[in-house]
Design a protein around this motif. Structure first.
Motif, PDB file in Angstrom:
ATOM      1  N   UNK A  86       0.846  -1.195   0.000  1.00  0.00           N
ATOM      2  CA  UNK A  86       0.000   0.000   0.000  1.00  0.00           C
ATOM      3  C   UNK A  86       0.877   1.239   0.000  1.00  0.00           C
ATOM      4  N   UNK A  87       0.542   2.148  -0.857  1.00  0.00           N
ATOM      5  CA  UNK A  87       1.211   3.448  -0.856  1.00  0.00           C
ATOM      6  C   UNK A  87       0.159   4.502  -0.617  1.00  0.00           C
ATOM      7  N   UNK A  88       0.382   5.296   0.395  1.00  0.00           N
ATOM      8  CA  UNK A  88      -0.592   6.342   0.670  1.00  0.00           C
ATOM      9  C   UNK A  88       0.095   7.696   0.676  1.00  0.00           C
ATOM     10  N   UNK A  89      -0.506   8.640  -0.001  1.00  0.00           N
ATOM     11  CA  UNK A  89       0.018  10.010   0.027  1.00  0.00           C
ATOM     12  C   UNK A  89      -0.962  10.929   0.753  1.00  0.00           C
ATOM     13  N   UNK A  90      -1.810  10.300   1.568  1.00  0.00           N
ATOM     14  CA  UNK A  90      -2.798  11.048   2.337  1.00  0.00           C
ATOM     15  C   UNK A  90      -2.126  11.715   3.534  1.00  0.00           C
ATOM     16  N   UNK A  91      -2.528  12.864   3.890  1.00  0.00           N
ATOM     17  CA  UNK A  91      -1.964  13.521   5.065  1.00  0.00           C
ATOM     18  C   UNK A  91      -2.437  14.957   5.194  1.00  0.00           C
ATOM     19  N   UNK A  92      -2.613  15.604   4.067  1.00  0.00           N
ATOM     20  CA  UNK A  92      -3.099  16.980   4.128  1.00  0.00           C
ATOM     21  C   UNK A  92      -4.622  16.970   4.268  1.00  0.00           C
ATOM     22  N   UNK A  93      -5.066  17.061   5.505  1.00  0.00           N
ATOM     23  CA  UNK A  93      -6.511  17.049   5.779  1.00  0.00           C
ATOM     24  C   UNK A  93      -6.800  18.341   6.519  1.00  0.00           C
ATOM     25  N   UNK A  94      -7.159  19.363   5.804  1.00  0.00           N
ATOM     26  CA  UNK A  94      -7.211  20.668   6.452  1.00  0.00           C
ATOM     27  C   UNK A  94      -8.620  21.222   6.555  1.00  0.00           C
ATOM     28  N   UNK A  95      -9.531  20.363   7.006  1.00  0.00           N
ATOM     29  CA  UNK A  95     -10.926  20.788   7.112  1.00  0.00           C
ATOM     30  C   UNK A  95     -11.049  21.988   8.046  1.00  0.00           C
ATOM     31  N   UNK A  96     -10.384  21.916   9.201  1.00  0.00           N
ATOM     32  CA  UNK A  96     -10.537  23.009  10.156  1.00  0.00           C
ATOM     33  C   UNK A  96      -9.872  24.284   9.654  1.00  0.00           C
ATOM     34  N   UNK A  97      -8.694  24.165   9.049  1.00  0.00           N
ATOM     35  CA  UNK A  97      -8.026  25.371   8.534  1.00  0.00           C
ATOM     36  C   UNK A  97      -8.909  26.088   7.534  1.00  0.00           C
ATOM     37  N   UNK A  98      -9.526  25.296   6.662  1.00  0.00           N
ATOM     38  CA  UNK A  98     -10.329  25.894   5.608  1.00  0.00           C
ATOM     39  C   UNK A  98     -11.551  26.592   6.177  1.00  0.00           C
ATOM     40  N   UNK A  99     -12.224  25.920   7.109  1.00  0.00           N
ATOM     41  CA  UNK A  99     -13.477  26.488   7.612  1.00  0.00           C
ATOM     42  C   UNK A  99     -13.242  27.581   8.649  1.00  0.00           C
ATOM     43  N   UNK A 100     -12.012  27.671   9.138  1.00  0.00           N
ATOM     44  CA  UNK A 100     -11.746  28.632  10.204  1.00  0.00           C
ATOM     45  C   UNK A 100     -11.091  29.911   9.689  1.00  0.00           C
ATOM     46  N   UNK A 101     -11.070  30.052   8.385  1.00  0.00           N
ATOM     47  CA  UNK A 101     -10.487  31.250   7.793  1.00  0.00           C
ATOM     48  C   UNK A 101     -11.622  32.114   7.245  1.00  0.00           C
ATOM     49  N   UNK A 102     -11.549  33.417   7.470  1.00  0.00           N
ATOM     50  CA  UNK A 102     -12.602  34.294   6.946  1.00  0.00           C
ATOM     51  C   UNK A 102     -12.662  34.192   5.420  1.00  0.00           C
TER      52      UNK A 102
END
Lengths: 1049, 536
Positions: free
Chosen positions: A386-402
């Motif tokens: 298995x190769x995973x390049x998952x890691x950038x999960x920025x749900x909070x960053x996105x929703x917490x920016x004006x």
């Protein structure tokens, strides 16, 4: 009855059956309804010990007296008695599958469902949907009666949450033990296994059925059986699927389209510059915005459009994308003479709807051979990469920016900026991480096992299984050199190891071994010894040994060049941490079972385990079990109803099983840091506990299995109904209990909690309509459970604190999942628990009711109680699922699975956080306060601030019940339709997953509640008890899939 | 089956697994073990070691979180974040603007209510009362464990001196821990047994007394000692080497340890009595200690960061109060710190600048959460003192007293006992030492009131980042409600529209001493009658 059986047994020891003259050699063949041979069928001369098994061609040869009767039996077929004659052809009718199925898990030896006294759910692969992820755990959603199997995250590779029969433990999650072909797969995750290689899954849900597994069985067991080759033509199958995955946003979550920042006369949002003047809010060359003034006073309204110097950016759209998933599989299977084989190759390529993806390749080979008569060896090897390049999960960053910050903004060099200045306090830019931070996790899973089976004689069967499961992971998080990014350089703002980037690498290896020897001794008093009593005695003895070894090394490589380079070119290379541990456990299992004909039976046994994790390692922990069943329908009196009520079994089981403490939880050590002049030691804040013992679960279940044949017509020709009621007590459950800090440590892991659960489950399978051309089958599962904290030792209560989120507290006598918090006042004259008014009568005029809640008119603030109340419980009242399958002739089929989670509440922490700075879409909605309508900022903000800032409030505890069209698949088989030569399948499948959901939940996805961020750097895991908390969850995806399946023979 | 059963006996030894990832406690029975343990005081008392109950996502350690409380409640910085309950800990009850408008705290019901609300295990690490209590009691227990091991340890060479140094080290940090508990909490427990405690809570004054007693015990040990081989072999091994022999201070000697103790004892006595209540005798005691306190070249107890982070006591990048203030926008400069700089003070321009965009009423959480200024790292190189350098190993992060603090305590004692000019000279000396470039105050005929004001300001400016600001606000009465004569008048504040006010009145209404953390009391119920909650 029991006494009689015992006497008969005794008698059997004294008199061994009389021999009967054997003067004829009878040859014959056993075939099924289609005329295909049945291998391994038992042909027994009635009333004697003489018997043989058929060979691969179904043929047999047996000596019998003239006029003797042959009893022919085979698993999965109705038994048949025929007069002995030469060149006999015995055609066996297929037994109703419901009764014929053989179950292995939780029994110690294989037992036909007809004689099973415990609840075991078995799901054959044709009942498992081919989900886009091709993973077993996803396929099991909605398939196990009584279990809460939920897809809590849409992040590729994220495991499904499996909770069988309520909360059983707090420390180690709710995941059951996973067995593959009888041996534990301890190191690899369930979703590693390729769904294409699976023949059948069996699930036992708790101690009553899992006692066989002793100190590791309390959370239940999921056993996977891989596909074996079958006698006949070599089967070559090819399948290819592609799906399109979109994020689910049922609540239409977005950031408000208007704002309430201070503006100038032209409507520009303003800031105060270093000269002290108010100027239009601006973004500097680094991408940093100035600081706007968020006005949240009583008269401020969130009604100003984003115009002039600020534009609205849809951050949800900027974060998520549509992703693709492809899945290819080839399998070759067959059997010849005494060898069978099944080889499977699969490849999955799944993109994330945010960033990165997952690629998985599975190779599975299942090869069996009969080395000599009655001695079989089977080797099952799975290799998964298995190769995973998952890691950038920025749900909070996105929703917490004006929204005025544009994530797509680039500086003069075309680079993203990490921070957006005054555009949000806790925000950072997902695009920056996409540009500079990459992940690569490479995992090799090896899952080999061997099985040797020797049928010494018709009485004794010896079986040995051994497996080594190894999980090898090489994880790299690479942060590129960011020093030529102007904003990063200016503000020393970077991701990863430093401004010049770096690589964090961890290499881990987890090896688990399981060695299991089983001996089964089986006597059939009637058939083997000619006794009149139809008693079958089965004795099972097993020895089970497990060893688990984990090692990991973490490395840090700091300072990468600006050109492409690997860790070798880093400025500094450093080993951060080396860790290894070891765990050993072994135990015995003995069980004695008696069956009395078809009428009933009982069994009793015990398992005794030793473990390196038990406080006193020399002391074994013993887990008893027992079960019994009566087939009511086998008695004479039942004949009256047997034409429509074919089978009725009542069963009951009791068992104990355990969950082991953590590997080193009992061993006291000092912490260690190495300064430049040697080591420094200091005490750990969490004290190890040498007295820790195994967590113990005692479970009783009572159930029934029913088979109805209500009609001889096409409608409802067959209905199976299975139900189980269960009750469970957990003792010595391990959790962390605080210590007085002044003693020098703050906590200790101890056997702190007693808990209990109860519930029931039902499953129904019905042939709704069945005719030559058209079939309609329905299967449905239903389950409900509740778990309680019974007692806590060493503390009055245990709050399970997880970041800045709603607190779940374990309190004796209280249902788990209970949420406490503040209630919005709904009446101005509302009274507190002591009977006093919350709002003084004299002040009543200052308040009014808005949307059912008390609001202070002048401040526009909603009023909450200062006292905490029980607000509800996040445990669903029930989980239910319906699958309807329709087939027309043999070429067209349609199946639909609908899942229902009812009476469920979820705490919408995401929404509460978005309320804190006016970032939730609700802020746009006008309300009428003091007779004037407006989108009052102070009104919405008060939901966050009132009574306790970010405190738990009834407003955010939402009904998260849902009905979800989990799966729908339409398939057409051209090979069958046009009778294509050399192919037995040429099928095209259109399917969809999560296409429709009905819910009142206002968040993105009521099912997603695995929390990805928000706990800061707290290492504490969210526990099983804290389910139902939506805190920047990763929503599931809606997928449209098209697939083709080709079978060649 | 017999064969299978036979496996059991072979396997039992397999159950005896060992954890080799960390040392077992047996190592404490050797000289090397106790030395390593004594050095561990830096980590357990001040470092960023992971303590689950304290981790609220912002970071760990005395120098980051506890210093954050002292400096933010002392209004040198503001911290608007909810982590560790900062947003309530440093949020005044109300601000009255220049035009007389009273702006109440927009969130919560005031510091005292909010702090007490969260003094409960249900709030986890958000309970602000936990960190200092935890670090100091962990340090005290480490001292107890060390003391309990010394008699059984065989030392090589000058065994008697070596043992005495380690005993002195233990008493020193016990005294430090008790003093800090007594200086911050309304009550505490005195526990001298390793890994054990008792429910006999005593008042903060008794804690301070016990602290001084232990400091004196340490002093007695080091007072008669010479920097011989026995002393040196221990002391150079219980302080990380990169923190020793600094360019400014050279090697630590027994007499320097004694001076550290004296300065710290003077501080402990000074900050635990309201200034208005200080008697001549109190000032005399302070002066006696301070006169025997740290000189400009004496090694003060400090922490330095190291280029290899794994050898740092705390994170070299983000482990200190200074890094959070100068760099990543977590702690922000208070307008009230800036207003205390005298015009022309070179320390101001060396460390601070106007931000391109002012912060106003951050997150709607209160107007004291606003500023026009920011601190930068490294200074502009004008010769004045630099509060923070991002470069590893440059800064001294002081955990005890310092020369400047000692001088200003002397100055204060002198002023309050009628020797204003003598006091001003010392004050001027500190300004000179820090390169303030200000004109001398001595000889300018300052009134006593004016001299005290200069002293108040100088303590804020000279001792900024050293964790003394809250003590000062408390002892000088600023944290008390305006209605009771407290509060700060003529304060600089930006209102919610960004307007600058220079005559605002801030009503802090803060707790003067913190309550005993509930986490302690839930598992160590008090057996005494001592108050466990602060009277206000």
């Amino acid at each position: 009855m029991r006494k009689k059986i015992l006497w008969s047994l005794l008698a059997s020891c004294l008199f061994i059956g009389t021999a009967i003259a054997q003067n004829l050699t009878i040859t014959g063949k056993v075939i099924d309804e289609k005329g295909d041979p049945i291998a391994g069928a038992s042909v027994q001369v009635k009333g004697t010990r003489t018997g043989v098994n058929t060979d691969a061609t179904g043929a047999f040869s047996v000596k019998a007296a003239s006029g003797a009767t042959l009893v022919v039996t085979s698993v999965g077929y109705e038994a048949k008695s025929v007069p002995a004659s030469n060149n006999l052809t015995v055609r066996l009718a297929t037994e109703s599958k419901f009764l014929s199925e053989v179950v292995v898990t939780g029994t110690g030896s294989s037992v036909s469902k007809r004689k099973l006294a415990i609840a075991v759910q078995s799901i054959s692969s044709d009942k498992l949907p081919s989900t886009p992820t091709a993973s077993i755990d996803q396929a099991l959603v909605g398939k196990i009666a009584g279990a809460q199997v939920t897809s809590v995250s849409g992040n590729p590779g994220a495991p499904v949450s499996i909770q069988l029969r309520g909360v059983n433990t707090i420390q180690s999650g709710s995941s059951p033990m996973v067995l593959v072909d009888g041996v534990e797969m301890g190191a690899s995750a369930l979703n590693t296994i390729d769904l294409n290689s699976v023949e059948k899954v069996e699930v036992v849900q708790g101690a009553a059925a899992a006692t066989v597994y002793g100190a590791q069985g309390a959370n239940g067991v999921i056993q996977i059986f891989t596909k074996k080759g079958k006698i006949g033509k070599t089967q070559v199958q090819f399948s290819s699927r592609v799906s399109q995955d979109e994020y689910i946003n049922l609540g239409g979550v977005h950031q408000p389209l208007n704002h309430s920042f201070q503006v100038d006369a032209s409507g520009n949002v303003v800031m105060k510059n270093s000269a002290g003047s108010l100027v239009p809010l601006a973004q500097d060359q680094y991408g940093y915005w100035g600081n706007p003034f968020w006005l949240a006073g009583p008269n401020d309204k969130n009604d100003k459009p984003y115009t002039g110097n600020v534009k609205y950016n849809d951050h949800i759209a900027q974060l998520f994308k549509t992703a693709m998933t492809t899945n290819n599989n080839i399998s070759i299977a067959g059997a010849k003479d005494k060898v069978d084989y099944a080889i499977n190759i699969s490849q999955l390529n799944q993109e994330s709807i945010i960033d990165g993806g997952l690629k998985r390749t599975n190779l599975t080979a299942n090869i069996g051979a009969e080395i000599f008569k009655d001695f079989k060896i089977r080797s099952i090897n799975q290799l998964v990469y298995t190769e995973s390049t998952i890691g950038n999960i920025d749900v909070s960053s996105a929703l917490y920016t004006y929204p005025f910050a544009d994530f797509m903004w680039k500086d003069k060099d075309g680079n993203s900026t990490r921070k957006m200045g005054g555009a949000g306090a806790n925000s950072s830019n997902p695009q920056y991480y996409k540009q500079y931070r990459t992940y690569m996790s490479k995992t090799v899973d090896l899952i080999p096992s061997v099985n040797a089976n020797y049928k010494v004689n018709k009485f004794l069967d010896l079986d040995y299984k051994f497996s080594i499961n190894q999980f090898n992971n090489d994880y790299n998080r690479t942060a590129a050199n960011q020093s030529n990014n102007i904003s990063s350089a200016q503000f020393n703002s970077y991701t990863g190891e430093g401004l010049k980037g770096g690589i964090y690498n961890s290499i881990s290896r987890y090896t688990t071994q399981n060695s299991l020897g089983t001996a089964n001794l089986k006597f059939d008093l009637a058939n083997d010894f000619g006794f009149k009593l139809p008693i079958v005695s089965t004795t099972t003895a097993a020895y089970d040994y497990r060893k688990k070894k984990y090692t990991s090394t973490a490395n840090s490589y700091v300072g990468l060049p600006l050109y492409a380079a690997n860790a070798n070119q880093a400025e500094t290379k450093q080993v951060l941490d080396v860790y290894d541990d070891l765990f050993t456990t072994f135990g015995y299992f003995v069980n004695q079972r008696f069956d009395y004909g078809d009428f009933g039976g009982f069994s009793a046994g015990l398992r005794s385990d030793y473990s390196s994790t038990f406080g006193d390692t020399k002391k074994a922990q013993t887990f008893p079990r027992g079960d019994a069943y009566v087939r009511v329908s086998s008695f004479k009196f039942w004949d009256k109803v047997s034409s429509w009520f074919n089978d009725f079994k009542i069963r009951g089981a009791f068992g104990e099983a355990g969950i082991q403490p953590g590997v080193f939880d009992r061993i006291i050590t000092l912490n260690n840091v190495n300064f430049d002049n040697g080591p420094a030691f200091y005490n750990a804040s969490r004290v190890a506990n040498p007295m820790l013992t195994v967590e113990r679960s005692r479970e009783t279940e009572i159930g029934f299995d029913m088979n109805f044949k209500p009609s001889k017509s096409n409608w409802f020709s067959n209905i199976n109904l299975v139900g189980t009621v269960w009750s469970r007590k957990g003792t010595d459950v391990i959790w962390v209990v605080p210590l007085p800090i002044s003693s020098g440590a703050s906590e200790i892991k101890t056997n702190a909690v007693d808990l209990s659960s109860k519930g029931y489950e039902l499953s129904l399978e019905a042939s709704v309509y069945s005719s030559k051309n058209f079939n309609w089958n329905l299967s449905s599962v239903y389950g409900s459970s509740k778990s309680y904290t019974d007692a806590i030792y060493g503390a009055t209560d245990i709050p399970l604190v997880w970041g800045s989120a709603a607190t779940y507290t374990l309190r004796p006598g209280e249902q788990m999942g209970t949420i406490y918090g503040y209630k919005a006042l709904t009446r101005v004259d509302q009274k507190d628990p002591t009977g006093a008014l919350y709002i003084a009568a004299a002040d009543a005029g200052k308040y009014e009711i808005v949307d059912g809640r008390v609001v202070e008119t002048a401040s526009r603030k909603v009023q909450f109680t200062p006292d905490k109340y029980v607000l509800g419980n996040t445990t669903p009242a029930f989980n239910m699922s319906f699958t309807n399958s329709f087939s027309y002739k043999d070429f067209l089929s349609l199946s639909m699975q609908v899942d229902v989670v009812g009476g469920a509440k979820q705490y919408n922490q995401t929404k509460e956080w978005m309320y804190s700075e006016g970032l939730h879409n609700d802020f746009d909605k006008p309300v009428t306060i003091g007779g004037v309508s407006g989108a009052y900022t102070a009104y919405y903000k008060s939901f966050y601030d009132a009574s306790e800032s970010n405190g738990t409030k009834d407003y955010f505890l939402e009904d998260a019940s849902f009905v979800r069209l989990r799966n729908v698949a339409l398939s057409f088989d051209a090979a069958k339709f046009w009778k294509v030569p050399f192919t037995n399948k040429l099928q095209i499948v259109f399917s969809g997953r999560n296409l429709m959901t009905l819910t009142k939940y206002s968040g993105m996805d009521p099912e997603a509640n695995q929390n990805t961020t928000g706990a800061g750097s707290t290492g504490t895991q969210q526990t099983t008890v804290q389910k139902g908390l939506d805190y920047w969850s990763f929503p599931n995806t809606k997928s449209y899939q098209i697939g083709i399946n080709i079978g060649i023979n | 089956m017999a064969g299978l059963l036979g496996l059991q006996s072979c396997n039992k030894t397999e159950l005896e697994v060992t954890n080799l990832n960390q040392p077992s406690t047996d190592v404490l029975n050797s000289e090397a073990g106790v030395i390593a343990y004594a050095k561990g005081f830096y980590k357990i008392g001040f470092g960023d070691q992971n303590v689950n109950s304290l981790n609220d996502g912002l970071g760990m350690g005395m120098m980051l979180i506890v210093q954050g409380f002292h400096e933010s409640m002392g209004d040198n910085v503001f911290i608007p974040w909810g982590n560790n309950n900062f947003k309530f800990a440093d949020n005044p009850l109300s601000v009255t603007l220049d035009d007389g408008t009273k702006v109440p705290n927009p969130i919560g019901a005031g510091q005292i209510y909010e702090m007490r609300l969260r003094n409960d295990r249900a709030y986890g690490a958000t309970n602000a009362f936990l960190p200092e209590w935890t670090y100091m009691y962990f340090l005290n227990n480490a001292s107890n464990v060390l003391l309990s091991k010394l008699d059984a340890t065989t030392f090589s060479g000058d065994a008697a001196t070596k043992k005495k140094v380690l005993q002195g080290w233990a008493y020193l940090w016990k005294g430090y821990a008790y003093s800090r508990i007594g200086s911050m909490y309304i009550a505490g427990v005195i526990t001298d047994k390793p890994n054990a405690t008792n429910g006999n809570f005593v008042s903060n004054t008794a804690m301070v007394t016990e602290g001084i007693k232990n400091l004196e015990a340490a002093k007695a040990i080091f007072a008669g000692m010479s920097a011989n081989e026995g002393f040196t072999s221990i002391i150079t091994n219980i302080i990380p080497e990169f923190m020793q022999n600094t360019a400014e201070f050279g090697a630590i000697s027994p007499s320097a340890i004694v001076k550290n103790i004296n300065t710290f004892a003077a501080r402990t006595l000074l900050v635990n009595k309201r200034t208005k209540d200080m008697t001549a005798s109190d000032w005399s005691t302070i002066l006696t200690y301070a006169n025997a306190g740290l000189g400009a070249t004496d090694y003060p107890f400090l922490i330095k960061t190291f280029s290899d982070n794994s050898k740092s006591v705390f994170d070299k990048d983000w482990g200190s109060f200074g890094s959070y203030t100068a760099y990543n926008d977590t702690y922000k400069i208070s307008e009230r710190l800036i207003q205390d700089f005298n015009a022309g003070d070179k320390r101001f321009e060396n460390n601070f600048q106007l931000a391109a965009s002012a912060v106003v009423n951050q997150r709607g959480r209160g107007i004291t959460f606003g500023t026009r200024y920011e601190m930068f790292d490294g200074g502009i190189g004008n010769g004045a003192y630099t509060y923070f350098h991002y470069d590893y190993g440059t800064d001294n992060f002081y955990i005890g007293g310092t020369y400047e603090e000692n001088e200003l305590m002397k100055a204060e004692a002198l002023m309050y006992t009628g020797k204003v000019e003598d006091g001003l000279k010392l004050l001027d000396g500190v300004r000179t030492a820090q390169g303030a470039g200000l004109a001398a105050t001595a000889g300018t005929g300052l009134s006593l009131t004016a001299a005290k004001e200069e002293l108040r300001k100088e303590r804020r400016i000279a001792l900024f980042t050293r964790g003394l600001a809250f003590y000062d606000l408390r002892r000088m009465g600023y944290i008390d409600p305006v209605a009771s004569g407290g509060g700060r008048k003529n304060a600089w504040v930006l209102d919610d529209k960004g307007n600058f006010n220079s005559k605002a009145t801030i009503d802090y209404s803060y707790l003067s001493y913190w309550d005993v953390p509930k986490n302690e009391l839930d598992f160590n119920p008090s057996t005494s009658t001592t108050a466990l909650k602060s009277p206000n």
